[in-house]
Motif scaffolding. Structure first.
Motif, PDB file in Angstrom:
ATOM      1  N   LEU A   1       0.702  -1.471  -0.641  1.00 41.08           N
ATOM      2  CA  LEU A   1      -0.482  -0.643   0.299  1.00 41.08           C
ATOM      3  C   LEU A   1       0.939   1.142  -0.309  1.00 41.08           C
ATOM      4  O   LEU A   1       0.478   2.343  -0.749  1.00 41.08           O
TER       5      LEU A   1
ATOM      6  N   LEU B   1       2.050   2.363   2.393  1.00 34.75           N
ATOM      7  CA  LEU B   1       2.092   3.251   4.062  1.00 34.75           C
ATOM      8  C   LEU B   1       3.563   3.309   4.598  1.00 34.75           C
ATOM      9  O   LEU B   1       4.559   2.308   4.771  1.00 34.75           O
TER      10      LEU B   1
ATOM     11  N   LYS C   1      -8.917   0.061   4.304  1.00 34.12           N
ATOM     12  CA  LYS C   1      -8.710   1.355   5.194  1.00 34.12           C
ATOM     13  C   LYS C   1      -8.311   2.404   4.557  1.00 34.12           C
ATOM     14  O   LYS C   1      -8.831   3.372   3.670  1.00 34.12           O
ATOM     15  N   HIS C   2      -7.555   2.208   2.981  1.00 34.74           N
ATOM     16  CA  HIS C   2      -6.275   2.420   2.375  1.00 34.74           C
ATOM     17  C   HIS C   2      -7.514   2.294   1.172  1.00 34.74           C
ATOM     18  O   HIS C   2      -6.756   3.238  -0.306  1.00 34.74           O
TER      19      HIS C   2
END
Length: 208
Positions: A23, A25, A87-88
């Motif tokens: 992702l 992150l 969430k992402h």
């Protein structure tokens, strides 16, 4: 940095770590070693471990991994991976309720075979474990062959991460994979991804 991942990567923490790296992150990795790997987990100079009061304040279960996402504490590797993807968003995440169901199904399906996969990598009655895995591997092989080489939606998703990290434990049993060519191709494709390789490089840098 709002996201913290607790746990050494020589554990199931590989699953959320790989997910986070896919992702893109930015996260703080806080190494927490399993207490059983230490001679005296309570020694004053012992590293942060699953029996340390500081970690038990985060996860009273004394298990890794856990995350702290800007004050939201979550445990269990599969749950963390699913949460991060949800969430992402993006292609890693389910696109609708059906895909969400399939992602959960394959993640939980992996838990049903994890003990036998672990027995192989840990060399505990590995031959019997491999024999028990022949039937589920045939199921997975047929599913992958019929779905374009991925578990959900014809693309790489968090379901692939969660299950591939279970299947990885069984890789020493080469005959299992030779009998399941779609599984063999799928795990090779998963493990060729840059995020997986970056995660494994970090893992291999940790003490064995």
């Amino acid at each position: 940095m709002s996201l913290k991942l607790y746990g050494v990567l020589r554990s199931r923490a590989t699953r959320p770590a790989w997910t986070a790296m896919e992702l893109g992150l930015d996260f703080e990795h806080v190494p927490v070693i399993q207490a059983y790997r230490l001679k005296d987990p309570a020694a004053p100079d012992a590293p942060l471990n699953t029996a340390s009061p500081a970690f038990r304040a985060i996860n009273p279960n004394g298990l890794i991994p856990s995350i702290d996402d800007d004050g939201f504490i979550l445990h269990e590797s599969l749950a963390i991976s699913l949460y991060l993807a949800r969430k992402h968003g993006g292609p890693l995440a389910p696109r609708d309720a059906r895909e969400e169901g399939l992602v959960a199904m394959w993640s939980l399906w992996g838990m049903g075979i994890e003990a036998d996969c672990l027995a192989i990598v840990q060399k505990r009655d590995a031959e019997a474990a491999a024999a028990r895995l022949q039937a589920p591997f045939a199921v997975l092989d047929a599913a992958l062959a019929g779905s374009g080489g991925h578990l959900v939606g014809g693309r790489f998703t968090v379901a692939d991460i969660n299950l591939a990290e279970v299947i990885r434990y069984a890789q020493p049993a080469r005959a299992l994979f030779e009998a399941a060519p779609a599984v063999q191709a799928w795990i090779a494709a998963c493990q060729s991804r840059p995020a997986f390789q970056a995660m494994m490089k970090r893992r291999e840098a940790e003490p064995a």
